[in-house]
Motif scaffolding. Structure first.
Motif, mmCIF file in Angstrom:
data_model
loop_
_atom_site.group_PDB
_atom_site.id
_atom_site.type_symbol
_atom_site.label_atom_id
_atom_site.label_comp_id
_atom_site.label_asym_id
_atom_site.label_seq_id
_atom_site.Cartn_x
_atom_site.Cartn_y
_atom_site.Cartn_z
ATOM 1 N N ARG A 407 0.699 -1.261 -0.004
ATOM 2 C CA ARG A 407 -0.054 0.355 0.271
ATOM 3 C C ARG A 407 1.097 0.989 0.234
ATOM 4 N NH1 ARG A 407 -4.207 1.301 4.661
ATOM 5 N NH2 ARG A 407 -2.333 1.706 5.749
ATOM 6 N N SER A 409 1.851 5.413 0.936
ATOM 7 C CA SER A 409 1.701 6.353 1.710
ATOM 8 C C SER A 409 0.976 7.420 0.613
ATOM 9 C CB SER A 409 2.571 6.724 2.532
ATOM 10 O OG SER A 409 2.272 7.874 3.728
ATOM 11 N N SER A 410 -0.166 8.095 1.390
ATOM 12 C CA SER A 410 -0.304 9.173 0.678
ATOM 13 C C SER A 410 -0.163 10.534 0.910
ATOM 14 C CB SER A 410 -2.467 9.466 0.686
ATOM 15 O OG SER A 410 -2.225 9.613 2.110
ATOM 16 N N ALA A 413 1.636 12.347 -2.103
ATOM 17 C CA ALA A 413 0.442 13.368 -2.930
ATOM 18 C C ALA A 413 0.523 14.307 -2.793
ATOM 19 C CB ALA A 413 -0.572 11.861 -3.121
ATOM 20 N N GLU A 414 0.278 15.480 -1.054
ATOM 21 C CA GLU A 414 -0.108 15.611 -0.941
ATOM 22 C C GLU A 414 0.840 17.290 -1.060
ATOM 23 O OE1 GLU A 414 -1.289 14.823 3.154
ATOM 24 O OE2 GLU A 414 -2.731 13.640 2.103
ATOM 25 N N CYS A 469 -3.731 16.009 -6.310
ATOM 26 C CA CYS A 469 -4.328 16.754 -5.285
ATOM 27 C C CYS A 469 -4.776 17.955 -5.816
ATOM 28 C CB CYS A 469 -3.847 17.312 -4.508
ATOM 29 S SG CYS A 469 -3.644 15.185 -3.705
ATOM 30 N N THR A 474 -7.918 13.456 -4.595
ATOM 31 C CA THR A 474 -7.122 13.631 -2.405
ATOM 32 C C THR A 474 -6.275 12.642 -2.496
ATOM 33 O OG1 THR A 474 -8.833 11.451 -2.098
ATOM 34 C CG2 THR A 474 -9.929 13.312 -1.739
ATOM 35 N N GLY A 475 -5.151 12.516 -2.011
ATOM 36 C CA GLY A 475 -4.360 11.633 -1.413
ATOM 37 C C GLY A 475 -4.319 9.997 -1.937
ATOM 38 N N HIS A 476 -5.064 9.926 -1.061
ATOM 39 C CA HIS A 476 -5.395 8.827 -1.234
ATOM 40 C C HIS A 476 -5.358 7.965 -2.817
ATOM 41 C CE1 HIS A 476 -5.437 7.639 2.927
ATOM 42 N NE2 HIS A 476 -6.175 8.440 3.353
ATOM 43 N N GLU A 477 -6.655 8.687 -3.088
ATOM 44 C CA GLU A 477 -6.760 8.173 -4.463
ATOM 45 C C GLU A 477 -5.170 8.774 -5.408
ATOM 46 O OE1 GLU A 477 -11.392 10.181 -5.331
ATOM 47 O OE2 GLU A 477 -9.462 11.403 -5.108
ATOM 48 N N ALA A 479 -2.423 8.532 -4.526
ATOM 49 C CA ALA A 479 -1.662 7.182 -4.351
ATOM 50 C C ALA A 479 -2.144 6.194 -5.116
ATOM 51 C CB ALA A 479 -1.795 7.304 -2.801
ATOM 52 N N ASN A 480 -3.277 5.440 -5.079
ATOM 53 C CA ASN A 480 -3.404 4.342 -5.003
ATOM 54 C C ASN A 480 -3.483 4.390 -6.878
ATOM 55 O OD1 ASN A 480 -4.945 3.421 -2.928
ATOM 56 N ND2 ASN A 480 -6.548 4.372 -2.987
#
Length: 518
Positions: A407, A409-410, A413-414, A469, A474-477, A479-480
Motif C-alpha cells: 500500500r 502512503s498518501s 501526493a499532498e 491533488c 485526494t491524496g489517497h486517490e 496514491a492508489n
C-alpha cells in the motif's frame, strides 16, 4: 506421476513391490483437477483422510539436505553452514537414519529456538512452495482431513504445512532442547518411524488415502496401512516439469519472505557459493567504491564492466516550471533504489526514508534524510527538500522481493503537483539485498556480491495534472492511482499490505530501525 498400489496381496513383501503398482489412465495431473472416475467426486473426497510425507512426496527434491543448509546458514551462521557442507562426503555414504541424525546434530547443536522459529516462518516457506510436487498436492488438497508423517524434525516443516497447505496434524521427529537452545540430539522417542506412528495415531482405523515413494521399505509399510495407496514417481525430465506448481496455484500468496540466500542450497550450489565468496566480497567493495567516489559516466562504465546489469527505460522529465524540484515516486526493491535512479538520471537526488541505519547513511553516495513518522513534521521536511531540488520517495515504506506492491502512503501526493513515477525492479541469483531481521547496513553489500546483479529503471511520464491533488483528487486517490500504474508497468499485483504487516510476520516487530538492526 502417481501410481496406484493394489492392496491385499503380498502387501508386506518388498520383493513384490514392482507388481503392486499399476499406472493410472493418463498422467496424474487429472487426479487433482478433473476428479475422473478413478478419483471419484470432490464431495466424496472431502470426507476422506490423506496421509503422506513431505520428504520425497510433497516435495520434488530428492534430498532434504538443502533445507538443513537453509537452517544452518540463516538460523545459525556461515561457519555452521560451512561445517555442514564439509560433512556432505561423509553423509553421502551413510544410511538414511544415520545421515539424518548427523545433519540434525550439525544443524541444531546450540541453535536458539527463536532463530529456528524465524527461519521456519520467514525463510523455508518460499523454498518449500517452489519445490512442491503439484500432483501430490492435488491429492492432498482434495481430501477433507490431512495428516503428515515425516522423519524430518517437526520444527522444520510444521509451520509451513499448517499455514500454507492447511494440514491438520504434523507428526515428525522431536528434538531435545535445553532451555532456549537445541542440543542437536533427538528426544527419547528417536527418529519417527512412519508406519508405527500411523498405527499409534489412527489405532484400528485405516486412513483412506496414502501417498509414498517406491524407494523405501518404510514407505511401503506406511502406505500399505491405508485403504488406497499411491506412489509418487518421476521418471523423466518432461514429467518433472509437469509437477512444478505455478505461482498462481499457490494455496497462499507468497508476498513476504526473509533470508539472504536466493537459491536452493544443494551441495553443489553451496560449494559454488563458498568458492565465490572471496571474489564476491572484493567485487562488492569495488562496486561500492565506484558508486560512491567516481563520476556518473565512469561509475556506469566500470559498474557494467564488473557485471552489474542496468536497464533504463524512459527519459528524465523537463525541469519544473514552478521552481520546485520534481518528486520521483519509486517502487521499493532495495536500499539502492534511489542510488540507481540518481545514476541513471546522472544527477544528484535527495532520498527520504523512515528507517535507515547509521552505517547505511554514511555509505550512501546521495543525500539521505530520515523522516520522523509525524505526518505534519514529515510534510514540512519534504516541502523544504522539494524547494531545494529533486526528491525521491518510496511510498511503500519497505522493500518487497516478490511481484507485489504494498500500500502506498498518501503523504507524498499532498506535497507536490509534479510527480514522476519510476518502476524499479531487481534480479539476483545468489544473495538477497534486503533483510527484515538481519543487519540492514549489509544489504547493499550482499546485493553487490551477486555475480551479475540486475537493476531495471523504468521512468514513466509525469502524472497528468488532473490526476494530482491540484486537479481535485485526494491524496489517497493519487496514491492508489500511482500504485496501479506502477504495478501495470512491472506486471505486479497491488496489495493493501503495509510495512507493519511485513515486519510483524518476518521479524516480530514493527520495523523500526535502532542503529544497525531492524
Amino acid at each position: 506421476m502417481l501410481k496406484k498400489m493394489v492392496l491385499g496381496r503380498s502387501s508386506n513383501s518388498s520383493d513384490d513391490w514392482p507388481e503392486l503398482q499399476w499406472r493410472l489412465g493418463k498422467a496424474a495431473t487429472s487426479i487433482g483437477r478433473s476428479r475422473n472416475a478413478n478419483w471419484q467426486s470432490e464431495n466424496l473426497r472431502k470426507s476422506e483422510t490423506v496421509v503422506c510425507d513431505i520428504h520425497g512426496c510433497l516435495l520434488r527434491s530428492d534430498s532434504f539436505f538443502p533445507y538443513f543448509m537453509l537452517v544452518a546458514f540463516e538460523g545459525g551462521s556461515i561457519f555452521r553452514a560451512f561445517f555442514l557442507l564439509l560433512s556432505w562426503p561423509i553423509l553421502f555414504v551413510l544410511d538414511y537414519d544415520l545421515k539424518m541424525r548427523v545433519m540434525i546434530f550439525i544443524t541444531f547443536c546450540g541453535l536458539r529456538k527463536k532463530d529456528m522459529d524465524n527461519v521456519s516462518r520467514a525463510v523455508l516457506p518460499k523454498f518449500y512452495l517452489e519445490n512442491i510436487n503439484l500432483h501430490a498436492y492435488e491429492v492432498l488438497e482434495s481430501a477433507g482431513s490431512k495428516v503428515v508423517f515425516t522423519t524430518v524434525p517437526r520444527v522444520m516443516v510444521e509451520g509451513f504445512l499448517k499455514e500454507y497447505l492447511r494440514v491438520d496434524s504434523v507428526l515428525g521427529t522431536e528434538l531435545h532442547t535445553n532451555g532456549k537452545y537445541f542440543t542437536g540430539l533427538l528426544s527419547s522417542s528417536g527418529l519417527l518411524v512412519k508406519h508405527r506412528a500411523l498405527k499409534e495415531y489412527f489405532g484400528e482405523r485405516r486412513p483412506d488415502i496414502g501417498l509414498g515413494t517406491s524407494s523405501s521399505i518404510h514407505d511401503h509399510l506406511f502406505i500399505s496401512l491405508c485403504k488406497e495407496a499411491y506412489v509418487v514417481v518421476n521418471r523423466s525430465e518432461e514429467n518433472k516439469s509437469t509437477t512444478i506448481m505455478p505461482r498462481e496455484r499457490y494455496p497462499k500468496a507468497l508476498v513476504f519472505h526473509d533470508g539472504r540466500l536466493a537459491f536452493l542450497p544443494t551441495p553443489a550450489a553451496t560449494l559454488s557459493m563458498f568458492m565465490w565468496l572471496p571474489i564476491g566480497i572484493f567485487l562488492a567493495l569495488f562496486r561500492l567504491f565506484v558508486g560512491i567516489f567516481l563520476p556518473y559516466n565512469l561509475s556506469i562504465l566500470l559498474g557494467v564492466g564488473s557485471g552489474v546489469n542496468i536497464r533504463v527505460k524512459g527519459t528524465a522529465p523537463k525541469k519544473s516550471l514552478n521552481g520546485k524540484g520534481v518528486l520521483y515516486v519509486c517502487t521499493h526493491r532495495t536500499l539502492l533504489d534511489p542510488v540507481f535512479l540518481s545514476t541513471s538520471l546522472k544527477k544528484p537526488l535527495t532520498a527520504v526514508t523512515y528507517s535507515l541505519s547509521k552505517m547505511s547513511e554514511i555509505m550512501a553516495p546521495i543525500r539521505t534524510v530520515r523522516l520522523s513518522r509525524d505526518r505534519r513534521r514529515d510534510g514540512e521536511t519534504m516541502q523544504r527538500l522539494l524547494s531545494e531540488g529533486d526528491l525521491v520517495v518510496c511510498p511503500e515504506g519497505t522493500t518487497c522481493r516478490e511481484p507485489y506492491l504494498l500500500r502506498f502512503s498518501s503523504l507524498f501526493a499532498e506535497l507536490a503537483d509534479e510527480i514522476v513515477p519510476v518502476a524499479m525492479n531487481t534480479n539476483v541469483t545468489m544473495f538477497y539485498g534486503t533483510t527484515a531481521s538481519g543487519l540492514k547496513c549489509l544489504d547493499p553489500v550482499f546485493f553487490l556480491m551477486n555475480p551479475r546483479p540486475s537493476y531495471s529503471v523504468h521512468i514513466l511520464g509525469k502524472v497528468p495534472r488532473e490526476m494530482t491533488c491540484a486537479g481535485g483528487k485526494t491524496g489517497h486517490e493519487v496514491a492508489n492511482y500511482l500504485q496501479r500504474q506502477l504495478a501495470a508497468a512491472l506486471g505486479f499485483q497491488c496489495t493493501s499490505l503495509t510495512r507493519r504487516d511485513k515486519y510483524l510476520m518476518l521479524a516480530g516487530n514493527e520495523g523500526v530501525v535502532n542503529d544497525d538492526r531492524s
